[in-house]
Design an enzyme around this catalytic site. Structure first.
Site, PDB file in Angstrom:
ATOM      1  N   HIS A  39     -12.677  32.104 -10.272  1.00  0.00           N
ATOM      2  CA  HIS A  39     -12.489  31.372  -9.019  1.00  0.00           C
ATOM      3  C   HIS A  39     -11.340  31.955  -8.204  1.00  0.00           C
ATOM      4  O   HIS A  39     -10.469  32.662  -8.722  1.00  0.00           O
ATOM      5  CB  HIS A  39     -12.218  29.892  -9.304  1.00  0.00           C
ATOM      6  CG  HIS A  39     -10.930  29.656 -10.047  1.00  0.00           C
ATOM      7  ND1 HIS A  39      -9.701  29.631  -9.440  1.00  0.00           N
ATOM      8  CD2 HIS A  39     -10.700  29.437 -11.362  1.00  0.00           C
ATOM      9  CE1 HIS A  39      -8.760  29.408 -10.334  1.00  0.00           C
ATOM     10  NE2 HIS A  39      -9.330  29.296 -11.519  1.00  0.00           N
ATOM     11  N   GLU A  72     -12.692  25.590 -17.669  1.00  0.00           N
ATOM     12  CA  GLU A  72     -11.507  26.293 -18.145  1.00  0.00           C
ATOM     13  C   GLU A  72     -11.063  25.757 -19.517  1.00  0.00           C
ATOM     14  O   GLU A  72     -11.422  24.638 -19.921  1.00  0.00           O
ATOM     15  CB  GLU A  72     -10.368  26.134 -17.127  1.00  0.00           C
ATOM     16  CG  GLU A  72      -9.043  26.767 -17.514  1.00  0.00           C
ATOM     17  CD  GLU A  72      -9.098  28.274 -17.722  1.00  0.00           C
ATOM     18  OE1 GLU A  72      -9.837  28.716 -18.613  1.00  0.00           O
ATOM     19  OE2 GLU A  72      -8.374  28.996 -17.002  1.00  0.00           O
TER      20      GLU A  72
END
Length: 294
Positions: free
Chosen positions: A34, A112
């Site tokens: 990201h 994550e």
């Protein structure tokens, strides 16, 4: 008589090879981290508990990644369901010449690594905790956080589901769907593999020649690092010529891009990874023209 027998045996072997190849399937797997968030800029850990959008720089990075990848016709897009990854994927797809409007799959397995009590705190806080425990920062698991093995298990579950989906969707379509396989028994290798630290003349379609199906995964820095480690160390993925291990396993920058070419085959127990090749890792050529590309 002997020559005829030899000829028949040879033909039979060719038929066996051809039948085996028709049950093989090659596709590309491209990872993108990201874009930057304000937490990234301030070196604060986000993990799973802090779910923020991209900073202005992060939006620019995602736009740059989208432009870099705009001519690749991704057939599947899987995205962590955290906002920073979703926003990055949306921007990449909006810039894509073939995938604008494509529906992406939000996948919790791509989230994550969880950092437990360290989430929302400065990275130095985690480093100090690791030092106190006599461990490296990468290997240390803060209270309430995920171990690296737990993150790897999530990635393995994702790969298993992805492999099954790929074979179910493409091998069932007939011989034409078995991209990347030739009658000679060789798996198509595309262009020569290149390391991520080669000059910025590298093309966005490196490794994709001869491969018809392309999968995009938008995830997170710690997760992608574990994924690359698993592909290389556990699944014996071939590395680019001259690649340095330190670079291959280095932290992925915001919107850093990594690519692997994977060949699957069918077995009675399910999909089998027959061949795996790393094309590049952590590439950031698309960020060179940004004033604050890191």
């Amino acid at each position: 008589m002997t020559s005829n027998v030899t000829h028949n045996c040879s033909r039979t072997k060719q038929e066996v090879v051809r039948e085996r190849l028709l049950k093989m399937f090659t596709f590309s797997l491209t990872f993108v981290r990201h874009g930057e968030t304000q937490y990234n800029r301030e070196k604060l850990l986000q993990g799973q508990g802090v779910d923020t959008l991209l900073s202005e720089t992060g939006v620019q990075q995602a736009e740059a990644a989208g432009q870099y990848l705009k001519d690749i016709a991704f057939t599947k897009v899987f995205v962590s369901n955290l906002q920073r990854a979703v926003q990055t994927a949306e921007i990449i797809l909006r810039n894509n010449s073939h995938c604008s409007g494509m529906e992406m799959v939000l996948e919790p397995l791509l989230r994550e690594r969880g950092f437990g009590v360290a989430e929302g705190r400065h990275k130095e806080y985690l480093k100090n905790m690791a030092n106190a425990a006599g461990q490296s920062c990468r290997d240390y698991t803060p209270p309430g956080g995920e171990t690296l093995d737990q993150v790897k298990l999530r990635f393995k579950k994702f790969l298993k589901a992805l492999f099954k989906q790929m074979l179910d969707e493409h091998l069932s379509s007939g011989p034409a769907a078995s991209s990347g396989a030739s009658a000679s028994g060789d798996v198509a290798q595309g262009t020569a593999a290149v390391a991520s630290n080669t000059p910025p003349c590298c093309s966005a379609d490196d490794g994709l020649q001869g491969v018809l199906v392309h999968t995009l995964v938008v995830s997170h820095g710690a997760y992608i690092r574990v994924a690359i480690w698993h592909l290389v160390e556990d699944l014996n993925c071939a590395l680019p010529a001259g690649a340095k291990m330190q670079q291959v396993f280095s932290p992925c920058p915001n919107t850093g891009i990594s690519r692997f070419i994977l060949t699957l085959s069918e077995s009675e127990s399910g999909p089998v990874l027959s061949a795996a090749r790393c094309v590049f890792t952590n590439r950031k050529d698309h960020l060179e023209n940004l004033a604050d590309g890191e």
